[in-house]
Design a protein around this motif. Sequence first.
Motif, PDB file in Angstrom:
ATOM      1  N   SER A 175       0.861  -1.291  -0.044  1.00  0.00           N
ATOM      2  CA  SER A 175       0.208  -0.208   0.007  1.00  0.00           C
ATOM      3  C   SER A 175       1.054   1.328  -0.301  1.00  0.00           C
ATOM      4  CB  SER A 175      -0.830   0.481   1.068  1.00  0.00           C
ATOM      5  OG  SER A 175      -1.931  -0.957   1.282  1.00  0.00           O
ATOM      6  N   THR A 176       1.860   1.483   0.863  1.00  0.00           N
ATOM      7  CA  THR A 176       3.200   2.478   0.840  1.00  0.00           C
ATOM      8  C   THR A 176       3.367   2.587  -0.239  1.00  0.00           C
ATOM      9  OG1 THR A 176       3.840   1.548   3.075  1.00  0.00           O
ATOM     10  CG2 THR A 176       4.454   3.442   1.630  1.00  0.00           C
ATOM     11  N   ALA A 177       4.004   1.778  -1.750  1.00  0.00           N
ATOM     12  CA  ALA A 177       5.027   1.590  -2.260  1.00  0.00           C
ATOM     13  C   ALA A 177       3.701   2.324  -3.197  1.00  0.00           C
ATOM     14  CB  ALA A 177       5.572   0.500  -3.083  1.00  0.00           C
ATOM     15  N   GLY A 178       2.421   1.566  -3.540  1.00  0.00           N
ATOM     16  CA  GLY A 178       1.325   2.058  -4.221  1.00  0.00           C
ATOM     17  C   GLY A 178       0.979   3.546  -4.720  1.00  0.00           C
ATOM     18  N   LEU A 179       0.504   3.759  -3.099  1.00  0.00           N
ATOM     19  CA  LEU A 179       0.061   5.603  -3.036  1.00  0.00           C
ATOM     20  C   LEU A 179       0.991   6.527  -3.235  1.00  0.00           C
ATOM     21  CD1 LEU A 179      -2.081   6.861  -1.803  1.00  0.00           C
ATOM     22  CD2 LEU A 179      -0.647   6.792   1.010  1.00  0.00           C
ATOM     23  N   MET A 180       2.924   5.579  -2.758  1.00  0.00           N
ATOM     24  CA  MET A 180       3.666   7.075  -2.800  1.00  0.00           C
ATOM     25  C   MET A 180       3.934   7.148  -4.899  1.00  0.00           C
ATOM     26  SD  MET A 180       5.047   8.211  -0.734  1.00  0.00           S
ATOM     27  CE  MET A 180       5.267   8.590   0.930  1.00  0.00           C
ATOM     28  N   GLY A 181       4.074   5.409  -5.276  1.00  0.00           N
ATOM     29  CA  GLY A 181       3.551   5.802  -7.187  1.00  0.00           C
ATOM     30  C   GLY A 181       3.118   6.954  -6.892  1.00  0.00           C
ATOM     31  N   ILE A 182       1.449   6.907  -7.056  1.00  0.00           N
ATOM     32  CA  ILE A 182       0.709   7.619  -7.186  1.00  0.00           C
ATOM     33  C   ILE A 182       0.960   9.366  -6.774  1.00  0.00           C
ATOM     34  CG2 ILE A 182      -2.126   7.803  -6.601  1.00  0.00           C
ATOM     35  CD1 ILE A 182      -2.495   4.697  -6.245  1.00  0.00           C
ATOM     36  N   ALA A 183       0.853   9.314  -5.844  1.00  0.00           N
ATOM     37  CA  ALA A 183       1.597  10.483  -5.438  1.00  0.00           C
ATOM     38  C   ALA A 183       2.859  11.353  -6.109  1.00  0.00           C
ATOM     39  CB  ALA A 183       1.982  10.663  -4.023  1.00  0.00           C
ATOM     40  N   GLN A 184       3.528   9.962  -6.950  1.00  0.00           N
ATOM     41  CA  GLN A 184       4.579  10.770  -7.486  1.00  0.00           C
ATOM     42  C   GLN A 184       5.919  11.188  -6.562  1.00  0.00           C
ATOM     43  OE1 GLN A 184       4.953  10.420 -11.831  1.00  0.00           O
ATOM     44  NE2 GLN A 184       3.557   9.482 -10.765  1.00  0.00           N
ATOM     45  N   VAL A 185       6.131  10.120  -5.997  1.00  0.00           N
ATOM     46  CA  VAL A 185       7.239  10.306  -4.671  1.00  0.00           C
ATOM     47  C   VAL A 185       7.879   9.125  -5.152  1.00  0.00           C
ATOM     48  CG1 VAL A 185       7.998  10.221  -2.281  1.00  0.00           C
ATOM     49  CG2 VAL A 185       5.420  10.907  -2.798  1.00  0.00           C
ATOM     50  N   PRO A 186       9.446   9.974  -5.674  1.00  0.00           N
ATOM     51  CA  PRO A 186      10.732   8.976  -6.467  1.00  0.00           C
ATOM     52  C   PRO A 186      10.501   7.772  -4.913  1.00  0.00           C
ATOM     53  CG  PRO A 186      11.435  11.088  -5.439  1.00  0.00           C
ATOM     54  CD  PRO A 186      10.249  11.053  -5.618  1.00  0.00           C
ATOM     55  N   PHE A 187      11.308   6.501  -5.689  1.00  0.00           N
ATOM     56  CA  PHE A 187      12.158   5.593  -5.057  1.00  0.00           C
ATOM     57  C   PHE A 187      13.744   6.131  -4.889  1.00  0.00           C
ATOM     58  CE2 PHE A 187      13.759   1.342  -4.504  1.00  0.00           C
ATOM     59  CZ  PHE A 187      13.130   1.137  -3.368  1.00  0.00           C
ATOM     60  N   ASN A 188      14.209   5.477  -4.023  1.00  0.00           N
ATOM     61  CA  ASN A 188      15.109   5.927  -4.056  1.00  0.00           C
ATOM     62  C   ASN A 188      16.310   4.761  -3.165  1.00  0.00           C
ATOM     63  OD1 ASN A 188      16.741   6.381  -1.561  1.00  0.00           O
ATOM     64  ND2 ASN A 188      15.301   8.066  -1.604  1.00  0.00           N
ATOM     65  N   GLN A 189      17.427   4.231  -3.135  1.00  0.00           N
ATOM     66  CA  GLN A 189      18.498   3.349  -2.979  1.00  0.00           C
ATOM     67  C   GLN A 189      18.185   3.528  -1.331  1.00  0.00           C
ATOM     68  OE1 GLN A 189      22.533   4.464  -1.449  1.00  0.00           O
ATOM     69  NE2 GLN A 189      22.955   2.876  -2.592  1.00  0.00           N
ATOM     70  N   ILE A 190      18.093   4.584  -0.244  1.00  0.00           N
ATOM     71  CA  ILE A 190      18.208   3.939   1.439  1.00  0.00           C
ATOM     72  C   ILE A 190      16.595   3.618   1.427  1.00  0.00           C
ATOM     73  CG2 ILE A 190      18.019   5.447   3.164  1.00  0.00           C
ATOM     74  CD1 ILE A 190      19.807   7.649   1.986  1.00  0.00           C
ATOM     75  N   VAL A 191      15.489   3.583   0.237  1.00  0.00           N
ATOM     76  CA  VAL A 191      14.372   3.238   1.057  1.00  0.00           C
ATOM     77  C   VAL A 191      14.253   1.889   0.663  1.00  0.00           C
ATOM     78  CG1 VAL A 191      11.849   3.383  -0.298  1.00  0.00           C
ATOM     79  CG2 VAL A 191      13.103   5.973   0.106  1.00  0.00           C
ATOM     80  N   SER A 192      15.139   1.202  -0.427  1.00  0.00           N
ATOM     81  CA  SER A 192      15.504   0.227  -0.470  1.00  0.00           C
ATOM     82  C   SER A 192      15.017  -0.945   1.015  1.00  0.00           C
ATOM     83  CB  SER A 192      16.320  -0.779  -1.043  1.00  0.00           C
ATOM     84  OG  SER A 192      16.425  -0.452  -1.764  1.00  0.00           O
ATOM     85  N   VAL A 193      14.952   0.249   2.077  1.00  0.00           N
ATOM     86  CA  VAL A 193      15.533  -0.983   3.710  1.00  0.00           C
ATOM     87  C   VAL A 193      14.053  -1.368   4.415  1.00  0.00           C
ATOM     88  CG1 VAL A 193      16.522  -0.513   5.764  1.00  0.00           C
ATOM     89  CG2 VAL A 193      18.194  -0.359   3.905  1.00  0.00           C
ATOM     90  N   THR A 194      12.876  -0.119   4.012  1.00  0.00           N
ATOM     91  CA  THR A 194      12.269   0.114   4.351  1.00  0.00           C
ATOM     92  C   THR A 194      11.061  -0.832   4.878  1.00  0.00           C
ATOM     93  OG1 THR A 194      11.655   2.726   3.681  1.00  0.00           O
ATOM     94  CG2 THR A 194       9.383   1.059   4.727  1.00  0.00           C
ATOM     95  N   PRO A 195      10.808  -2.071   3.612  1.00  0.00           N
ATOM     96  CA  PRO A 195      10.290  -3.462   3.853  1.00  0.00           C
ATOM     97  C   PRO A 195      10.987  -4.384   4.579  1.00  0.00           C
ATOM     98  CG  PRO A 195      10.651  -2.770   2.014  1.00  0.00           C
ATOM     99  CD  PRO A 195      11.573  -2.011   1.979  1.00  0.00           C
ATOM    100  N   PHE A 196      12.391  -4.562   5.502  1.00  0.00           N
ATOM    101  CA  PHE A 196      12.729  -4.402   6.691  1.00  0.00           C
ATOM    102  C   PHE A 196      12.502  -3.878   7.554  1.00  0.00           C
ATOM    103  CE2 PHE A 196      15.824  -4.838   2.529  1.00  0.00           C
ATOM    104  CZ  PHE A 196      16.274  -6.320   2.320  1.00  0.00           C
ATOM    105  N   LEU A 197      12.578  -3.612   7.545  1.00  0.00           N
ATOM    106  CA  LEU A 197      11.941  -2.302   9.039  1.00  0.00           C
ATOM    107  C   LEU A 197      10.562  -2.411   8.985  1.00  0.00           C
ATOM    108  CD1 LEU A 197      13.733   0.690   8.598  1.00  0.00           C
ATOM    109  CD2 LEU A 197      14.269  -1.027  10.077  1.00  0.00           C
ATOM    110  N   ALA A 198       9.380  -2.629   8.140  1.00  0.00           N
ATOM    111  CA  ALA A 198       7.971  -2.595   7.626  1.00  0.00           C
ATOM    112  C   ALA A 198       7.689  -3.803   8.663  1.00  0.00           C
ATOM    113  CB  ALA A 198       7.377  -2.159   6.850  1.00  0.00           C
ATOM    114  N   ILE A 199       8.304  -4.349   7.786  1.00  0.00           N
ATOM    115  CA  ILE A 199       7.584  -6.480   8.446  1.00  0.00           C
ATOM    116  C   ILE A 199       8.126  -6.752   9.863  1.00  0.00           C
ATOM    117  CG2 ILE A 199       8.863  -9.209   8.388  1.00  0.00           C
ATOM    118  CD1 ILE A 199       8.467  -8.853   4.948  1.00  0.00           C
ATOM    119  N   GLY A 200       9.343  -6.542  10.220  1.00  0.00           N
ATOM    120  CA  GLY A 200       9.899  -6.315  11.774  1.00  0.00           C
ATOM    121  C   GLY A 200       9.157  -5.562  12.754  1.00  0.00           C
ATOM    122  N   ILE A 201       8.516  -4.319  12.303  1.00  0.00           N
ATOM    123  CA  ILE A 201       7.317  -3.241  13.297  1.00  0.00           C
ATOM    124  C   ILE A 201       5.977  -3.887  13.489  1.00  0.00           C
ATOM    125  CG2 ILE A 201       5.981  -1.146  13.306  1.00  0.00           C
ATOM    126  CD1 ILE A 201       8.834  -0.153  12.351  1.00  0.00           C
TER     127      ILE A 201
END
Length: 894
Positions: free
Chosen positions: A305-331
């Motif tokens: 949902s996060t990736a999709g909403l950010m894509g719709i909002a045209q917020v670009p993805f970058n290298q550091i955001v690659s860590v977000t899935p690891f954090l989201a699952i842990g939380i």
Amino acid sequence: MKFFGCVDRALSTAFYHYGKFIARHAYLFLFIPLILSGLLCFGIFFLEMEKNAEDLFTPYESIARDDKAVINNLFPINYTHFKGGRFLSTTERVGTVMVTPKKGLDLLSREAVEEILHLDEVIRNIVIKDMKGLRYVDLCAKWMGRCMPDNFLSALDYDAKNIVSMPITYPVIQKGNQSFFIGASLTDINYFNMTNIVQSASIYKANYLLSSSPELEDLSIEWEYAFIDTLHEFESPYINIIYFTSNTISDELLSLSERVMPRFSVTFGVLFMFAVGSCMMSDWVLSKPWFGQLGIISAGLAIMSTAGLMGIAQVPFNQIVSVTPFLAIGIGLDDMFIMLAAWRQTDAKLSVEERMGKAYSEAAVSITITSLTDVLAFCIGSYNPLRAIKIFCLYTGLAITFDYIYQITFFGACMVLIGRREAANKHCYTCKKVLPKSEAKTTWYRIFCAGGGFKEQDSVSKKDIEPWLMQFFKNHYGPFIMKPVVKFVVLISFAVYIGLAVWGCTQVREGLELKKLAADDSYAYKAFELDDEHFNEFGPPVQMVLPNKLSYWEPETQNQLEMITENLEKSEFVHPSMFTTSWLRTYNRFLSQIGVNITTLNQTMFMMILREQFLKVPEFSEFALDINFNFSNMNKPCITSSRFILATTGLFTSVEEAKFLKEMRNEVEESPIDIHVFGPSFVYTEQFLIVAPTTMQNLIIATICMFFVALVLIPHPICAVWVTICVASIEVGVIGFMTFWGVNLDGTSMINVILCIGFSVDFTAHITYAYVSATDENPNKRAISALHSLGMPIFQGGFSTILGMFALCSSPAYIFRSFFKVMLLVMVFGLFHGLLLLPIILSLFGRFMRPNREKQGQQHEAVKTEETGDEGNEKSLYNNLLEGETLDQIITTI
């Protein structure tokens, strides 16, 4: 303390009713989140990868960026009339190759020079695959109609035989009237005794400058890729080559993201098994393997949902955001364990609806506190001057928000369905009704099928329905750490920890080297490392720009400019005046040579000789790039702007670069003349000036915010104080100990520090809330009760987060390894504070905090209401709780 408990009571009551509402409408809460996440995930197709390192790691309010814009406006680069040393960016289109001799060979031997000449020929004959078959000569930056020559090879007349017969002087080779500056071409120089004649050199470097004009830029980029492919296949018996291009950093940022994302599947699998294993028991009815699987799925829905909403909002993805899935699952798993623990604390004889209400009244409040503080930490972090960190905080903050939403909706519905299975005494896998262990007729049936049956029993032992780890925290671990001698040892250990952490904070190293943005095993890492370590004797030039009109002909103005220039040259990072490119100094020498008395020149004569004589001498013609004229008044032409070029040296580390930038700016700020100083690396260096103060600002603001959140949501002010102290302690520990582990304070570790705030609250708030909610009079027993209730889920949550990040420990890039290191420190220190230090401190200060009698009365009355079915009394009870009435008043009302 009635005032401080009102929010907690209101939330607890609201979630009690909400939990029961979910139990009555489970399928509604199951399918709506699935439909929502399914619709949002289509936005993933609109995600764009941002890989411009300059945009990502340059502050929004950047002086360097503003200076760059001013200089570009005053002195736009003309690639058909281009001279080196006047770059505005580190991303000028260029192919760079560095050459080292193979073992046993001298770089300045004839064989090695012949190979260098052969390499040069190969590069210049690279043909890009376009319809015109363009080569370097068609795309290069030109001066006087020719590609920029290589000074070292030009001094040799492109003939290897001359390396033997011609003395090589460093840093300038003088041949007749021609001078060839080779300071940026050769490094690691050894001289013949007491001379400036070079005996040997270790590394040779050549730059192949390309046009970045709009009509040729795409072709230049294509040539760069052809350059990489060609040199990748180049082999020589005499030399080794290392290379990179202006596009290398952007390509590396993209490549790293692509390389780290497959690790997410490994993390997913490991956490999947851990979550399932953590939900298993020896009882096949009470075991909840689907709980663990659905917890992972819930976190996965939040990520999609996060990736999709950010894509719709045209917020670009970058290298550091690659860590977000690891954090989201842990939380997400952390929250799941809290919910599961709350469910297990409820009476198995109650209805599913009532158990959901009670579980939500406990767990939902707890995860609300931690989710709120996590999101708040990332909201504070999003107000960051670095775009890369701002985007990361937006992604991760939104992921945690979605995770919380799905946790109290989708996962709650899953709890209801699994609770109904348990209430019907069905097997956790087959969903077939089974017999209790006491009624099992065979050993095999008792081992693999039997379980449950607690509703029919008059009394249920906690040992039968609680996992062994919960019992361990209650019966063994809790009583052990409550012993006076253990408390003393822990407090002494904490004092040692704080001392080491504070000392580590004083040793913090700042800065992010360019090579750390690349993978360790990539050609780029080796190239940037070699370039950083060996080619800093003559570093990137710095422009000293005078943007306004000045009376250059007046001695007073000239003296002021000379004094300012000399002050800049006094820096330990600037070469002496002989290496400064100053049109004014050279012009004054020229006037002296032609016998003109400088002090007698008026404006008209000064300008006429400058334009008609000085700039028409081929040797001085390049200075036309450094002067802008205004001829609107032909009688009094003037110079509207000009610049001088300073040569830098010794900038080996980011700390030195930051120090140099501050020196330059401080010097020109004190000048009576408006001056801009700019080097192509300043746009990156500027981040080093803001990392430390921005980090401290975020930490202070976030810690203060966490205190007020804890003060409102945890029903005791002393607990809020200790939560805040523990958060601050964990922050200090992480920053101090990451220094010992070789992690610098830079843009990426700043993200980790922001994460530290949220996770620190997670560990401390859960245990503190459980302590305040306990009803025992004895402070030690209340601490043991808190550990019994939440010790297991806190341990599981911390361990699952470590597992979630573990795949990054072997990552080929510093950025991701540093993420793992800092997150491991956060988890270890968080568990130490949450499961050891904080229970001990709360037990010591417990006599200042009354046990929660109101909650005890509330629970008693809720059970009574459920058993009698008196809905009116139930509503009255919770309304009175919301209004903050005392327990006696509530009982009287009932």
